[in-house]
Write an enzyme that holds these catalytic residues in place. Structure first.
Site, short mmCIF file in Angstrom:
data_model
loop_
_atom_site.label_atom_id
_atom_site.label_comp_id
_atom_site.label_asym_id
_atom_site.label_seq_id
_atom_site.Cartn_x
_atom_site.Cartn_y
_atom_site.Cartn_z
N LYS A 23 52.88 11.95 60.55
CA LYS A 23 52.19 10.83 61.38
C LYS A 23 51.80 11.72 62.65
CE LYS A 23 53.36 8.18 64.70
NZ LYS A 23 52.15 8.00 65.83
N GLU A 54 62.57 18.49 68.39
CA GLU A 54 62.01 19.46 69.31
C GLU A 54 61.32 18.52 70.40
OE1 GLU A 54 60.23 21.25 71.83
OE2 GLU A 54 58.38 21.88 70.53
N GLU A 68 61.08 15.61 83.43
CA GLU A 68 59.79 16.07 82.82
C GLU A 68 58.62 15.19 83.19
OE1 GLU A 68 59.54 16.08 78.60
OE2 GLU A 68 58.62 18.33 78.69
#
Lengths: 293, 485
Positions: free
Chosen positions: B190, B264, B395
């Site tokens: 996806k 990841e 982040e």
């Protein structure tokens, strides 16, 4: 008059010292014949946390030891265990093993330590290497220890599971907090005494006795534990370890095998508790000279 | 000849890449079992160009039923064909995909830039060639797996569910699909909802390559589509690249199942400039570290650490360099910084700019022109930040850099490692012994010394700590897709 025998007080092992549990609690596991094995520390959450602090403190120094030196120390553990074979055989028998089985278990445990001692300074050559990238860079990968590893030791053996799980973890350069077999705790503390006389720095291995159910959560949810190694076939326990581990993405390793099996050892038990680091550096490539002279 | 007093115009003339050769359909269906099928719900969503907000195509929104169909197709292909095929034949299919991609590289690059806002220079020179090379590299592993895992029995896992992000759409598809196929698994992939188009173009190539139907299935959609893959009982492996928050949700969802996973995730990587570094090169490295791909890079060097004695000089050079960056049309070959991928992401970045200022940090933005339509953000840096500032800890995933200073190497190691993340790090110094001291002590999966943001199919990539686990790339990238006994 006959001499009165001196009985051993079983303690726990944290930061290279042998305290009793901070909780003051104990439990008295019995063998199949109904004989009490002793008053064993029923370690608490707080003991787990203290052990993690000790393990984290020890990690830096241990991980930066030369791999060769770590190998010598693992070998030394094997030597010390060999020297105290009789005590372990006696304890295993008290915990229900036949003499022959007990002797076999101790022998396999010693040989396993020697096996992993030899791996310490060979892992990075076998598992890492230079990566031939297409650009003008020198690029290589090496394994590095993960940090503090929580070990839920095999609950069905007193010595061999414990040794088989601890050895690769520390061979990799990690420190660890170990929850010993609840009903077969004797060898774990005696093994701590072996560790303590084998040049293993305090805090590299910390061993707690008591209830796995009680200690698993504080260990597996602890934000300063990097990985959990679990031996056992209990799906519920494994599931809860996996859920506890999510918050700081601990790596969970599950080994359902029989540790007495000669094949229950190998490089991957070490690399499973290591990270892989890849480093890049440019290669100066400005002139036209080649190596084809 | 120019007259003496005439002001020289240093502006670059526009150099836009042509879109003439690009072949996009108006509407894309789901690629399941080798066929293009309409979504069960009949729903489609728009994929737009973030540089001008114009619609590029409409894309099918897959629901649970569609995902189920895709997983069944993948299972059937796995059982009947792919797991039985000679590994050397498997390799040839993957090589063929790599070659077909190379032939259409230019089209891929342009579509990637249109759909993702990524500058053409990067999609053309980085994303697309690396994606092709990844297939080419892993193709060769298919019949050599026993060399990768000596003393172990290697087998494939089955059906791999793969969920990829919007920052490197085609490259991430390659990172996921290539090793999965080489190791004998089949795939349900996806793409991210804002960047489905290159994955769908890849599906066309896969179709063209003659790969057996069902070996690769591409289902487009939103988070709910991803969740359907994660929760599908017959998926053996989840490979996810994306945020740490979603990674944790996935990890929780698959706890207690047989599913293997690799994650990841996010990062907040330190880029460290020591006093003996070649400063001009280091400044280029800082720019590449944080402004590459608009800062939409999980391993972006978003925390800059500069040794105190050279800090003023580095910051001055950096500001000067930032002012020469061109922000604008992603398709223009002169552009350095393209469009922010979506309005949502621009909002996130802008909220962090506010947070940083509210925390008392000093903000500096390049004084460049920014197009009036589309989503753009000027290259930004913050000084006067604390280790505890949110803009230092969290982040941002945009062209926003925080700058801290340090005096000693020990201090910078402590500061650099003081983060839950551990994806990457950069070190700049002229001294080899210093490099190796730092690179061994930084707790990160990838360390760039005197360079930054370099990638290669042979080079394992992945993080420590909360940046996820498992490696992608190289021999080590195979492990994510095999069962070892």
């Amino acid at each position: 008059m006959a001499r009165l025998e001196v009985l051993k007080t079983y303690k726990i092992y944290i930061g290279g010292k042998f305290p009793r549990t901070e909780s003051g609690r104990y439990y008295s596991p019995k063998n199949a014949k109904g004989e009490a094995l002793g008053n064993i520390c029923l370690s608490s959450r707080k003991d787990v946390r203290n052990a993690v602090v000790a393990a984290r403190k020890a990690f830096g120094g241990w991980s930066e030891r030369a791999a060769f030196n770590r190998g010598q120390i693992l070998y030394r553990i094997g030597e010390m265990l060999e020297g105290r074979k009789a005590q372990f055989i006696e304890e295993l028998q008290l915990q229900g093993a036949t003499k022959a089985k007990a002797e076999k278990e101790v022998a396999v445990a010693i040989d396993r330590l020697i096996y992993y001692a030899g791996w310490c300074d060979k892992v990075s050559q076998v598992s890492g290497g230079v990566n031939p990238v297409a650009s003008s860079h020198f690029n290589f990968s090496v394994n590095e220890p993960m940090g503090v590893v929580g070990v839920a030791a095999d609950q069905s053996t007193s010595l061999i599971g414990l040794v088989s799980q601890i050895a690769p973890v520390i061979a990799a350069g990690n420190s660890c907090v170990v929850i010993a077999a609840e009903e077969l705790p004797l060898c774990s503390i005696t093994f701590a005494e072996v560790l303590n006389s084998s040049d293993v720095p305090g805090g590299v291995v910390n061993i707690l006795t008591g209830s796995l159910d009680e200690m698993l959560k504080p260990m597996a949810t602890h934000m300063d534990v990097n990985a959990i190694v679990y031996t056992g076939n209990d799906a519920e326990t494994l599931n809860s370890i996996q859920e506890f581990a999510v918050e700081n993405l601990k790596r969970v390793r599950h080994y359902p095998q029989d540790w007495m099996d000669a094949k229950a050892q190998g490089l991957h038990y070490i690399t499973d508790v290591m990270e892989l680091k890849t480093t890049w550096h440019p290669i100066e490539n400005i002139g036209g000279a080649t190596s084809s002279y | 000849m120019a007259k003496k007093n005439e002001k020289i115009n240093w502006e670059y003339a526009p150099a836009p890449e042509s879109t003439g050769h690009v072949n996009l359909k108006e509407q894309y269906d789901l690629f399941i079992d080798g066929k293009w099928v309409k979504p069960d719900s009949g729903k489609y969503f728009d994929s737009t160009n973030p540089a001008n907000k114009k619609k590029l195509a409409s894309v099918a929104h897959a629901n649970e039923k569609d995902v189920d169909k895709a997983v069944k197709a993948a299972r059937k292909a796995y059982t009947n064909i792919w797991s039985k095929m000679e590994p050397s034949e498997r390799a040839k299919y993957i090589y063929r995909i790599a070659r077909l991609m190379q032939e259409r590289a230019r089209e891929f690059a342009v579509i990637e830039s249109l759909d993702a806002g990524k500058v053409i220079r990067e999609s053309r020179d980085v994303d697309v060639p690396l994606a092709c090379n990844h297939f080419f590299y892993y193709a060769g592993w298919a019949d050599k797996l026993e060399y990768a895992f000596p003393n172990r029995e290697v087998s494939s896992l089955g059906v791999a569910g793969q969920i990829i992000p919007w920052n490197f759409p085609l490259l991430m598809a390659a990172w996921k699909i290539a090793p999965a196929l080489a190791t004998g698994n089949t795939v349900v992939l996806k793409p991210a909802e804002t960047t489905s188009l290159t994955a769908l173009k890849l599906a066309e190539i896969i179709e063209e390559s003659g790969l057996p139907a069902g070996v690769v299935n591409i289902v487009t959609g939103y988070g709910d589509t991803g969740a359907a893959i994660v929760n599908h009982e017959d998926v053996d492996k989840i490979a996810f690249t994306g945020s740490t928050a979603v990674g944790k949700i996935i990890q929780k969802a698959i706890a207690g199942t047989h599913k293997k996973s690799t994650l990841e995730l996010g990062g907040k990587s330190a880029n460290i400039i020591l006093d003996d570094a070649p400063l001009d090169q280091a400044v280029e490295g800082i720019v590449n570290g944080i402004f590459f791909n608009q800062g939409h890079v999980c391993c972006a060097g978003s925390r800059l650490f500069v040794q105190e004695s050279v800090a003023d000089q580095v910051i001055e050079k950096l500001k000067h360099r930032m002012n020469s960056l061109i922000v604008g049309d992603p398709l223009d070959k002169n552009t350095d910084i393209g469009a922010i991928n979506s309005k949502e992401q621009l909002d996130v970045i802008n909220s962090y700019l506010k947070i940083g200022q509210a925390e008392g940090a000093t903000m500096y933005q390049a004084d460049c022109a920014v197009p009036s339509s589309g989503y753009y953000c000027r290259p930004t840096l913050f000084t006067d930040v604390a280790q505890s500032s949110r803009i230092v800890q969290e982040e941002i995933f945009g062209p926003v850099l925080t700058i801290q200073t340090f005096r000693t190497v020990d201090e910078v190691i402590q500061k650099a490692n003081n983060t839950p993340y551990g994806l990457a790090a950069g070190v700049w110094t002229d001294k080899g012994s210093r490099i190796f001291n730092l690179t061994t002590k930084l707790r990160a999966g990838v360390v760039w010394a005197n360079t930054y943001n370099k990638f290669d199919p042979t080079s394992p990539f992945g993080g420590y700590k909360e940046s996820g686990f498992g490696r992608e790339g190289g021999l080590h990238g195979l492990e994510a897709y095999v069962k070892l006994n």
